[in-house]
Design an enzyme around this catalytic site. Structure first.
Site, PDB file in Angstrom:
ATOM      1  N   LYS A  81       3.458  -2.423  -7.183  1.00 61.38           N
ATOM      2  CA  LYS A  81       4.870  -2.254  -7.534  1.00 61.38           C
ATOM      3  C   LYS A  81       5.805  -2.888  -6.509  1.00 61.38           C
ATOM      4  CE  LYS A  81       8.058  -0.461 -10.198  1.00 61.38           C
ATOM      5  NZ  LYS A  81       8.286  -1.201 -11.449  1.00 61.38           N
ATOM      6  N   LYS A  84       5.906  -9.532 -19.558  1.00 59.72           N
ATOM      7  CA  LYS A  84       5.469  -8.162 -19.862  1.00 59.72           C
ATOM      8  C   LYS A  84       4.088  -8.199 -20.515  1.00 59.72           C
ATOM      9  CE  LYS A  84       7.424  -6.309 -17.855  1.00 59.72           C
ATOM     10  NZ  LYS A  84       8.521  -6.611 -17.004  1.00 59.72           N
ATOM     11  N   ASN A 103       0.727  -0.266   6.040  1.00 61.10           N
ATOM     12  CA  ASN A 103       1.229  -1.038   4.913  1.00 61.10           C
ATOM     13  C   ASN A 103       1.825  -2.296   5.517  1.00 61.10           C
ATOM     14  OD1 ASN A 103       2.368  -1.979   2.556  1.00 61.10           O
ATOM     15  ND2 ASN A 103       4.200  -0.703   2.765  1.00 61.10           N
ATOM     16  N   GLY A 104       1.238  -3.442   5.201  1.00 56.79           N
ATOM     17  CA  GLY A 104       1.764  -4.680   5.782  1.00 56.79           C
ATOM     18  C   GLY A 104       0.635  -5.606   6.162  1.00 56.79           C
ATOM     19  N   TRP A 158      -3.688  -1.790  -1.375  1.00 57.01           N
ATOM     20  CA  TRP A 158      -3.652  -3.054  -2.124  1.00 57.01           C
ATOM     21  C   TRP A 158      -4.184  -4.082  -1.141  1.00 57.01           C
ATOM     22  CZ3 TRP A 158      -1.369  -7.939  -1.867  1.00 57.01           C
ATOM     23  CH2 TRP A 158      -1.375  -8.671  -3.060  1.00 57.01           C
ATOM     24  N   GLU A 177      10.830 -13.007 -19.967  1.00 56.46           N
ATOM     25  CA  GLU A 177      10.523 -11.615 -19.643  1.00 56.46           C
ATOM     26  C   GLU A 177       9.505 -11.036 -20.639  1.00 56.46           C
ATOM     27  OE1 GLU A 177      10.650  -9.750 -17.286  1.00 56.46           O
ATOM     28  OE2 GLU A 177      10.673  -7.689 -18.005  1.00 56.46           O
ATOM     29  N   HIS A 179       9.367 -30.964 -27.008  1.00 56.19           N
ATOM     30  CA  HIS A 179       9.047 -31.899 -25.925  1.00 56.19           C
ATOM     31  C   HIS A 179       7.671 -31.622 -25.325  1.00 56.19           C
ATOM     32  CE1 HIS A 179      13.074 -33.487 -26.152  1.00 56.19           C
ATOM     33  NE2 HIS A 179      13.545 -32.243 -26.119  1.00 56.19           N
ATOM     34  N   ARG A 186       1.445   1.520  -6.068  1.00 57.25           N
ATOM     35  CA  ARG A 186       1.614   0.565  -4.969  1.00 57.25           C
ATOM     36  C   ARG A 186       0.319  -0.153  -4.625  1.00 57.25           C
ATOM     37  NH1 ARG A 186       6.459   1.579  -1.834  1.00 57.25           N
ATOM     38  NH2 ARG A 186       5.527   0.298  -0.232  1.00 57.25           N
ATOM     39  N   GLU A 246       1.218  -9.377 -17.981  1.00 60.53           N
ATOM     40  CA  GLU A 246       0.862  -8.540 -16.832  1.00 60.53           C
ATOM     41  C   GLU A 246       0.173  -7.233 -17.225  1.00 60.53           C
ATOM     42  OE1 GLU A 246       4.146  -7.225 -14.369  1.00 60.53           O
ATOM     43  OE2 GLU A 246       5.431  -7.031 -16.111  1.00 60.53           O
ATOM     44  N   CYS A 275       0.849  -1.185   0.000  1.00 59.82           N
ATOM     45  CA  CYS A 275       0.000   0.000   0.000  1.00 59.82           C
ATOM     46  C   CYS A 275       0.890   1.243   0.000  1.00 59.82           C
ATOM     47  CB  CYS A 275      -0.859   0.023   1.248  1.00 59.82           C
ATOM     48  SG  CYS A 275      -1.814  -1.481   1.466  1.00 59.82           S
TER      49      CYS A 275
END
Ligand code: F6R
Length: 615
Positions: A610, A492, A100-101, A74, A488, A511, A27, A495, A2
């Protein structure tokens, strides 16, 4: 995860806090709220959804004062709703808190508070904190003391900021465990607090960072720091070199776009001042590594998460090729759950843009407890990762605001290249002439990056975005040092555009994944001219033989590939160890344009944040 912003000083606080929250919205964007002290009373405005909802609410119900506290959430405990939005107030409305936590023992605390007759109005873990503060307040004789007492009851990583109408001149912040940063900005007759530097950077560059187990009493005159046990601590003031402009979007449509196009500069900044090209030497000022210790390592273990872990996979190639030290890469979230074999001869390298990712921090702690020398590659100055490391290499890429990491990826690859050279130097694993050659290669990199990031090429990406934005699945293939780039590229795309994408080692396709190939599954193949080029061509042939669609990332001037692939994006030729820094760039641009085409929220993709400060 957050975002928190607080202000105490002579200026109207609401706009300062809201502007700060705008810079922190990456965030968390499930809800937002603000508490403002106005005429001896605390007024709270909060709403579910993005910050724009809170801004609209403030337009209807304006409130201002000289002491305020804001939050973007968040969600961890309790769905995103107005009731669950922070700040949370005690029954009297005289004390408020933002967090935050996670309060891991919130169930027990909630039950015991309920048993004492306290009514809860939200489903959050945070609400227990404010009720505990209220209970402790009268006995404690002040907010700072109440915060200290309350933190003693909490389990789990947690950073809080509290205020009360009974002490209208102060905010109190505290930090427990790896809950993410608490930066206190010192102004002239005013003081700021935030969970991340960009929120308050336009006001001051003088910052104090709270450590685990510390409490800060914040007034307009500055900050007093104490431990949870009440022992005074002399705050260390850091001067942040970032300029506020670099934390703003400027003419770009999104932060992610700006950050993609900044990469020639951020790589230049990462190299600048660290390399003596004539002597073939690298100087990493904060590495704190003696040549003896550098010679003692028999392995390197890289720990990181997400994009940073993929940068680490590229780093494995660099460290093994240049420093000749066996290197393995592990996810921070997996590492400590398998009793890893680590000792004093291990160099544990953590890569983390935010310096706050809780899984990476836990992996670092595990490594440190087992005797490893811990080095971190970090972007956030003053972050927890930087503070707990024996040596630090800063990314020098400036604030990365877009939730999808771009410039931190390329700069952390370059940092690993420099680290590999520094280790090679100390261990004599390659001679000065070879080192000079590798450094010379690096000197050309920013120019080559600039060529791939030519804005005049945008028509190509727009065309691809138009053709491919409706597809539901993508496969990304790479091999050797470009296999991590396939991972990567897929990350990208998924997300920010919410299209399913998978990165795969090209040689493994036969395979299993080859069964997926058809007209509905575009394949992005990284086929630059390197030692595995011929193999990549065979893999492209295999896809084409099954009617697949191929978008190739190829070296400039490669006419052959144009006859094989359906679409080609070129990058300039580069020395083999540096090709990933170039081949990742078109994949960032492609993902960005597809996401924009789909109308996705590029800078704030759903469900993400983030800084991932929860497990
Ligand atoms: C993806 C992304 C994440 C981060 C990951 C680690 O674009 O940004 O995968 O790379 O959460 O974050 P840091 O590097 O801050 O530890």
């Amino acid at each position: 995860m957050c975002g928190i912003v607080g202000y105490v000083g002579p200026r109207p606080a609401t706009s300062i806090v809201v502007n700060g929250l705008q810079r922190l919205e990456y965030r968390g964007y499930d809800s937002a709220g603000i508490a403002v002290l106005h005429e001896d009373r605390i007024h709270v405005r909060r709403d579910a959804g993005k910050l724009s909802n809170l801004i609209a609410l403030l337009a209807q119900q304006p409130i201002d004062g000289n002491l305020a506290l804001g939050h973007t959430r968040w969600a961890t405990h309790g769905r995103p709703s107005q009731q669950n939005a922070h700040p949370h107030s005690d029954a009297s409305g005289e004390i408020v808190v933002v967090q935050n936590g996670i309060v891991e023992n919130y169930r027990e605390l909630r039950e015991s508070l309920q048993a004492e007759g306290i009514e809860f109005r939200s489903e959050t873990d945070t609400e227990v904190i404010v009720h505990l503060l209220a209970l402790n307040y009268s006995a404690a004789g002040g907010l700072a003391e109440a915060v200290r007492k309350t933190m003693g009851h909490l389990k789990g990583p947690s950073a809080i900021v509290a205020m009360t109408s009974r002490e209208p001149d102060r905010l109190v912040a505290a930090r427990l465990g790896n809950a993410g940063g608490v930066a206190i900005g010192l102004g002239d007759g005013e003081t700021f607090v935030a969970s991340d530097i960009p929120a308050i950077l336009e006001h001051t560059r003088r910052m104090v960072f709270l450590e685990d187990g510390q409490v800060a009493l914040i007034t307009r005159d500055g900050v007093q720091v104490e431990t949870l046990a009440g022992q005074a601590v002399k705050p260390e003031i850091h001067l942040i070199p970032w300029d506020p402009i670099s934390a703003a979007k400027g003419e770009f449509r999104h932060f992610m776009q700006k950050e993609i196009f900044e990469q020639a500069r951020s790589v230049t900044d990462t190299i600048r001042g660290r390399v003596d090209f004539d002597a073939g030497e690298v100087v990493l000022g904060q590495l704190n590594l003696s040549p003896e210790r550098a010679r003692s390592f028999n392995r390197i273990v890289i720990v990181a998460c997400g994009t940073s872990a993929y940068a680490g996979l590229v780093g494995k190639f660099l460290l093994e090729a240049i420093a000749r030290i066996p290197t393995e890469v592990d996810y921070g979230s997996e590492f400590r759950y398998r009793d890893p074999i680590i000792d004093e001869q291990t160099l544990l390298l953590a890569i983390t843009q935010s310096g706050e990712t809780v899984d990476t921090l836990a992996a670092m702690e595990e490594g440190r407890n087992k005797g490893a020398f811990v080095v971190s590659i970090v972007n956030s100055i003053g972050s927890q990762a930087a503070r707990v490391s024996d040596g630090v290499i800063t990314m020098h890429c400036g604030p990365e605001i877009g939730v999808a990491s771009t410039k931190a990826f390329t700069t952390s690859v370059v940092d690993q290249y420099l680290l590999a050279l520094a280790l090679a130097q100390a261990r004599d694993s390659i001679g000065p002439a070879h080192r000079r050659r590798l450094l010379n290669d690096l000197a050309h990199l920013p120019r080559l990056i600039g060529q791939v990031l030519d804005p005049n090429d945008n028509a190509l990406y727009l065309d691809l975005a138009e053709r491919f934005h409706g597809y539901r699945n993508f496969l990304f293939l790479g091999r050797g040092i470009n296999y991590p780039i396939a991972l990567e590229g897929a990350l990208k795309l998924k997300e920010i555009s919410y299209i399913h994408a998978e990165g795969y080692p090209a040689g493994e396709m036969k395979h299993g994944p080859i069964a997926l190939i058809d007209r509905e599954m575009p394949v992005v193949a990284i086929a630059v001219q390197d030692s595995v080029y011929d193999k990549m061509i065979s893999q492209i042939e295999q896809v084409k033989a099954r009617s697949g669609i191929v978008i190739a990332v190829a070296s400039e001037g490669d006419e052959f590939i144009a006859s094989k692939a359906d679409h080609v994006i070129t990058v300039p030729s580069a020395p083999p160890l540096l090709t990933p820094v170039l081949s990742v760039l078109p994949l960032q641009r492609l993902a960005y344009e597809i996401a924009v085409w789909r109308g996705a929220d590029v800078d704030q993709p759903r469900n993400l944040a983030k800084s991932v400060t929860v497990e």
